[in-house]
Design an enzyme around this catalytic site. Structure first.
Site, PDB file in Angstrom:
ATOM      1  N   MET B   3       0.871  -1.179   0.000  1.00 26.94           N
ATOM      2  CA  MET B   3       0.000   0.000   0.000  1.00 26.94           C
ATOM      3  C   MET B   3       0.912   1.235   0.000  1.00 26.94           C
ATOM      4  O   MET B   3       1.395   1.620  -1.030  1.00 26.94           O
ATOM      5  CB  MET B   3      -0.912  -0.055   1.226  1.00 26.94           C
ATOM      6  CG  MET B   3      -1.845   1.112   1.324  1.00 26.94           C
ATOM      7  SD  MET B   3      -3.334   0.956   0.323  1.00 26.94           S
ATOM      8  CE  MET B   3      -4.125   2.502   0.724  1.00 26.94           C
ATOM      9  N   CYS B   4       1.187   1.804   1.130  1.00 25.17           N
ATOM     10  CA  CYS B   4       2.237   2.812   1.291  1.00 25.17           C
ATOM     11  C   CYS B   4       1.949   4.170   0.637  1.00 25.17           C
ATOM     12  O   CYS B   4       1.173   4.275  -0.298  1.00 25.17           O
ATOM     13  CB  CYS B   4       3.582   2.328   0.758  1.00 25.17           C
ATOM     14  SG  CYS B   4       4.138   0.810   1.506  1.00 25.17           S
TER      15      CYS B   4
END
Lengths: 239, 295
Positions: B3-4
């Site tokens: 994700m990040c």
């Protein structure tokens, strides 16, 4: 609308400032609207790229969003006319049922994904996977679209005034793709089709409705070659 | 990492340099909901002729002042990290002493101008701990991590640095990193973790070591690295962006006369000065974007 009813109906304009008020409160207010509501004109200020602005509206109101929005703006729209004065993030108008969504800037990935109906107009470019799995929506992109646009598109029309990225219409079902520019490549089972008068009428009407200045004669039509519809036992060795 | 969030800011206008840390901290904080596990940032501040910066990390409570005294280097404390100003001629000596006598101290990064800090926790708290808001510099790259491929640890947080003044942050995940790591280890590249992103950083550092320019190294990465990724990389004078050909991971860029900015989402860019007049664009897949500043 009868003239008596018209007299009874007062249009009430609502301004909602997302710089000051919560997105959740906007959603609650929009979801509380009924077809009888007088609050038919909404002006949303300072969206600041927030996600899920004006999602799930089911009444025919006008919503004007003044700025850039994040993911899934106008998702599941069913009847509203939603204008975005800016860019839209991924999944704008995804799963729209009816109504109009107009992006004045660019749209990110998966614009109009899986949408069943309505009209999505994008004045700028749309990036990858525009119209992925579309199921009846009409999409008009006045710029270009990215790769894998109209992937597995089932029905509806995708009109592209500019170019298309790689693998346009890959694994396409019965959606029609009109492109005035050049696709970088066509996806599996997508091929150029001969345009009929009926196709030209569909295209002309969509160009007219979306205010797009383009000549029907400039477009090529792409559709499904229908070779992927059924499993062919001759291909069993390929798996 | 899957994700990040990524934020990057590369200033063209030097008048904005005192505000770099505050602007980056704002961008990082907005991306908390993309990566609440850990955060980190690399920032390129002023250098000192004849010296290099070594960013060190040690367990909480470690006496960095005593270390500075013992090694006779200036040390600036920043929470559980410290930046040592090491005369270039003494780099080998200091590295040897750290390895021999300070097993608890990790060298996070080294370079003429780059400092690199990372830790576990909410991004806003991480940037506060290190005092990002008060830092100045020419460019900075920050990351918020939602871990999927390896543990939530400080070592697994981004950015990764595998060469002098070089750093990389990543949103995505690589599928052939074990193969590439083996190849790079034969080329004497050293890896600290099993993390996929460290391999991407190592690959670029190896290319740069072999004489490639940053844009050439990024082009080579397109052919070699398999998986999905949006990378933002920094060098002493450069700032680069690369997305994989499928472009799974989001990216928005803004450019004005004053700066180039990268955000995983537009929300991260919304408070930058002059954003309403910036040229906004989504970087194209498999295209190397690169900005360099004249020294």
């Amino acid at each position: 609308m009868s003239s008596a009813l018209k007299e009874m109906t007062r249009i009430e304009a609502v301004t909602f400032d997302l710089g000051k008020e919560k997105l959740r409160d906007l959603s609650v207010a929009l979801h509380a609207l009924t077809p009888q509501s007088n609050q038919t004109s909404w002006h949303i200020l300072n969206p600041r790229g927030q996600h899920a602005v004006a999602v799930g509206v089911t009444v025919p109101v006008g919503i004007h969003i003044d700025g850039h929005v994040g993911y899934y703006c106008a998702g599941m729209n069913d009847g509203a006319v939603i204008t975005i004065e800016g860019n839209a993030g991924p999944g704008v108008a995804e799963n729209m049922m009816s109504g109009i969504v107009h992006v004045k800037g660019d749209a990110s990935q998966a614009a109009g994904a899986t949408a069943h109906g309505g009209l999505l107009i994008i004045d700028g470019n749309a990036s990858a996977r525009c119209g992925i799995s579309m199921k009846g929506i009409d999409i008009v992109v006045k710029g270009s679209v990215g790769h894998m646009s109209a992937f597995m598109a089932q029905s509806g029309n995708l009109v592209i005034l500019g170019d298309a990225g790689e693998a346009l219409g890959d694994s396409l079902y019965e959606a029609k793709i009109f492109c005035a520019g050049t696709p970088a490549s066509l996806g599996a089972d997508c091929e150029e089709k001969t345009m009929t008068d009926e196709d030209r009428a569909i295209l002309a009407a969509l160009l007219e409705r979306s205010g797009a200045k383009a000549d029907v004669a400039a477009f090529k039509l792409y559709g499904s070659a229908r070779t992927l519809y059924h499993f062919h036992v001759d291909n069993a060795g390929a798996y | 990492m899957s994700m990040c969030g990524i934020a990057g800011l590369f200033l063209k206008n030097r008048d904005l340099e005192p505000e770099l840390g505050a602007l980056t901290a704002g961008m990082l904080s907005v991306l908390t909901d993309r990566g609440p596990d850990s955060a980190g940032f690399a920032i390129y501040g002023a250098g000192t002729p004849g010296s290099m910066k070594m960013t060190l990390r040690a367990p909480v409570g470690f006496d960095f002042a005593a270390l500075g005294h013992a090694l006779q280097v200036g040390v600036t404390l920043r929470d559980d990290h410290a930046v040592a100003l090491v005369p270039v001629a003494r780099e080998v000596d200091v590295r040897a002493k750290l390895a021999a006598s300070y097993p608890d101290v990790a060298i996070v990064a080294a370079g003429a101008r780059m400092e690199l800090f990372k830790g576990v926790g909410l991004p806003e708290l991480v940037s506060k701990r290190f005092g990002l808001e008060g830092m100045s510099g020419s460019h900075a790259i920050a990351h918020t991590r939602m871990a999927t491929e390896s543990a939530v640890t400080t070592q697994g947080a981004h950015p990764f640095s595998t060469g002098p003044d070089q750093c990389l942050v990543h949103n995505g995940s690589l599928s052939n990193h074990n193969d590439i790591r083996r190849v790079l280890m034969r080329e004497r590249m050293v890896f600290e973790t099993q993390n996929d992103t460290e391999v991407a950083a190592g690959f670029l550092s190896w290319k740069l070591r072999e004489g490639a320019k940053l844009d050439e190294a990024l082009t080579a990465a397109l052919d070699t690295l398999d998986g999905f990724y949006t990378f933002v990389v920094g060098t002493e004078s450069g700032f680069g962006v690369l997305r994989d050909p499928v472009a799974c991971k989001p990216a928005v860029m803004a450019e004005t006369d004053d700066y180039v900015a990268f955000g995983s989402e537009y929300r991260a860019l919304v408070d930058l000065p002059g954003i309403s007049k910036a040229k906004l664009f989504e970087p194209e897949p498999a295209k190397v974007y690169f900005w360099e500043r004249a020294a």
